[in-house]
Design a protein around this motif. Structure first.
Motif, PDB file in Angstrom:
ATOM      1  N   ASP A   5      -4.797   0.022  12.964  1.00 53.54           N
ATOM      2  CA  ASP A   5      -5.989   0.850  13.030  1.00 53.54           C
ATOM      3  C   ASP A   5      -5.904   2.096  12.155  1.00 53.54           C
ATOM      4  OD1 ASP A   5      -4.009   1.915  14.664  1.00 53.54           O
ATOM      5  OD2 ASP A   5      -5.406   2.611  16.186  1.00 53.54           O
ATOM      6  N   ARG A   6      -4.688   2.561  11.846  1.00 54.88           N
ATOM      7  CA  ARG A   6      -4.551   3.750  11.007  1.00 54.88           C
ATOM      8  C   ARG A   6      -3.646   3.482   9.801  1.00 54.88           C
ATOM      9  NH1 ARG A   6      -3.590   8.989  14.066  1.00 54.88           N
ATOM     10  NH2 ARG A   6      -4.384   9.766  12.120  1.00 54.88           N
ATOM     11  N   VAL A   7      -3.591   2.222   9.378  1.00 56.36           N
ATOM     12  CA  VAL A   7      -2.771   1.826   8.231  1.00 56.36           C
ATOM     13  C   VAL A   7      -3.705   1.368   7.111  1.00 56.36           C
ATOM     14  CG1 VAL A   7      -0.988   0.265   7.381  1.00 56.36           C
ATOM     15  CG2 VAL A   7      -0.892   1.099   9.734  1.00 56.36           C
ATOM     16  N   LYS A   8      -3.497   1.944   5.916  1.00 58.19           N
ATOM     17  CA  LYS A   8      -4.321   1.569   4.773  1.00 58.19           C
ATOM     18  C   LYS A   8      -3.420   1.295   3.577  1.00 58.19           C
ATOM     19  CE  LYS A   8      -8.420   3.999   6.167  1.00 58.19           C
ATOM     20  NZ  LYS A   8      -9.421   4.976   5.893  1.00 58.19           N
ATOM     21  N   THR A   9      -3.859   0.383   2.723  1.00 61.11           N
ATOM     22  CA  THR A   9      -3.154   0.095   1.483  1.00 61.11           C
ATOM     23  C   THR A   9      -4.086   0.423   0.321  1.00 61.11           C
ATOM     24  OG1 THR A   9      -1.841  -1.627   2.548  1.00 61.11           O
ATOM     25  CG2 THR A   9      -1.937  -1.656   0.136  1.00 61.11           C
ATOM     26  N   TYR A  10      -3.604   1.251  -0.586  1.00 58.36           N
ATOM     27  CA  TYR A  10      -4.352   1.685  -1.762  1.00 58.36           C
ATOM     28  C   TYR A  10      -3.748   0.974  -2.970  1.00 58.36           C
ATOM     29  CZ  TYR A  10      -5.636   5.340   1.539  1.00 58.36           C
ATOM     30  OH  TYR A  10      -6.076   6.024   2.649  1.00 58.36           O
ATOM     31  N   THR A  11      -4.583   0.332  -3.793  1.00 52.16           N
ATOM     32  CA  THR A  11      -4.062  -0.466  -4.895  1.00 52.16           C
ATOM     33  C   THR A  11      -4.620  -0.010  -6.239  1.00 52.16           C
ATOM     34  OG1 THR A  11      -5.794  -2.119  -4.666  1.00 52.16           O
ATOM     35  CG2 THR A  11      -3.765  -2.502  -3.432  1.00 52.16           C
ATOM     36  N   ALA A  12      -3.854  -0.316  -7.264  1.00 51.22           N
ATOM     37  CA  ALA A  12      -4.233  -0.129  -8.665  1.00 51.22           C
ATOM     38  C   ALA A  12      -3.443  -1.181  -9.435  1.00 51.22           C
ATOM     39  CB  ALA A  12      -3.878   1.278  -9.134  1.00 51.22           C
ATOM     40  N   PRO A  13      -3.814  -1.460 -10.675  1.00 51.25           N
ATOM     41  CA  PRO A  13      -3.049  -2.459 -11.430  1.00 51.25           C
ATOM     42  C   PRO A  13      -1.553  -2.111 -11.466  1.00 51.25           C
ATOM     43  CG  PRO A  13      -5.080  -1.951 -12.572  1.00 51.25           C
ATOM     44  CD  PRO A  13      -4.968  -0.976 -11.432  1.00 51.25           C
ATOM     45  N   GLY A  14      -0.737  -3.050 -10.989  1.00 50.20           N
ATOM     46  CA  GLY A  14       0.716  -2.882 -11.022  1.00 50.20           C
ATOM     47  C   GLY A  14       1.326  -2.123  -9.866  1.00 50.20           C
ATOM     48  N   THR A  15       0.503  -1.590  -8.971  1.00 49.44           N
ATOM     49  CA  THR A  15       1.080  -0.809  -7.867  1.00 49.44           C
ATOM     50  C   THR A  15       0.198  -0.841  -6.622  1.00 49.44           C
ATOM     51  OG1 THR A  15       2.082   1.320  -7.293  1.00 49.44           O
ATOM     52  CG2 THR A  15       0.040   1.411  -8.505  1.00 49.44           C
ATOM     53  N   ALA A  16       0.838  -0.606  -5.496  1.00 57.77           N
ATOM     54  CA  ALA A  16       0.133  -0.455  -4.221  1.00 57.77           C
ATOM     55  C   ALA A  16       0.902   0.565  -3.395  1.00 57.77           C
ATOM     56  CB  ALA A  16       0.057  -1.781  -3.475  1.00 57.77           C
ATOM     57  N   VAL A  17       0.168   1.332  -2.607  1.00 59.45           N
ATOM     58  CA  VAL A  17       0.773   2.312  -1.700  1.00 59.45           C
ATOM     59  C   VAL A  17       0.208   2.055  -0.321  1.00 59.45           C
ATOM     60  CG1 VAL A  17       1.039   4.749  -1.121  1.00 59.45           C
ATOM     61  CG2 VAL A  17       1.030   4.047  -3.524  1.00 59.45           C
ATOM     62  N   ARG A  18       1.099   1.848   0.643  1.00 59.48           N
ATOM     63  CA  ARG A  18       0.714   1.651   2.040  1.00 59.48           C
ATOM     64  C   ARG A  18       0.960   2.946   2.787  1.00 59.48           C
ATOM     65  NH1 ARG A  18       3.691   1.183   6.475  1.00 59.48           N
ATOM     66  NH2 ARG A  18       2.785   0.182   8.263  1.00 59.48           N
ATOM     67  N   PHE A  19      -0.034   3.380   3.585  1.00 60.43           N
ATOM     68  CA  PHE A  19       0.072   4.623   4.349  1.00 60.43           C
ATOM     69  C   PHE A  19      -0.249   4.349   5.810  1.00 60.43           C
ATOM     70  CE2 PHE A  19      -2.154   8.440   6.061  1.00 60.43           C
ATOM     71  CZ  PHE A  19      -1.041   9.255   6.152  1.00 60.43           C
TER      72      PHE A  19
END
Length: 141
Positions: free
Chosen positions: A9-23
């Motif tokens: 419920d409070r976890v998000k993944t932010y993506t861009a070419p070649g990378t992803a960040v999970r928060f």
């Protein structure tokens, strides 16, 4: 790119070419290592507050690895970083237990975590910073 930590419920993944960040917001202890390390990528005043398209994927992974709570994880070219190594536990001065290595908490494999030591976290076993608000101090001796 398969995320080994499924969204909650409070976890998000932010993506861009070649990378992803999970928060995972529940794990964030607001140490601000991300904001200090790459303020152009991690900007709490912006929505979304994480934009991995604004820096080199390897630089993002390096800054994410500084996150002491394990709230942030990074993937470069589809591979999620795993710091691993021998497990080390450090009692932070008047703060949580910092754990780094390859370990399991609450049935989940982890590589970084801040665990509550004051007993008042609303998100146990994770530290939520309550010790700061309450002025908790570690007992000596």
């Amino acid at each position: 790119m398969s995320d080994p930590w499924p969204p909650g419920d409070r976890v998000k993944t932010y993506t861009a070419p070649g990378t992803a960040v999970r928060f995972d917001a529940r794990r964030c202890a607001h140490a601000e290592e991300c904001v200090k390390g790459l303020p152009e990528v991690f900007d709490p005043a912006r929505r979304p507050w994480i934009d991995p398209s604004l820096a080199d994927p390897d630089a993002i992974a390096e800054v994410v690895a500084r996150c002491p709570s394990g709230a942030l994880h990074a993937a470069v070219d589809g591979v999620w970083a795993k710091e691993g190594g021998p497990t080390a536990i450090t009692a932070l001065a008047d703060g949580p237990l910092e754990v780094r290595g390859d370990f399991e908490v609450d049935g989940r494999r982890e590589v970084r975590a801040l665990l509550c030591r004051c007993g008042d976290s609303a998100n146990k076993p994770w530290c939520d910073g309550t010790h700061v608000r309450k002025g908790w101090r570690a007992r000596s001796g």
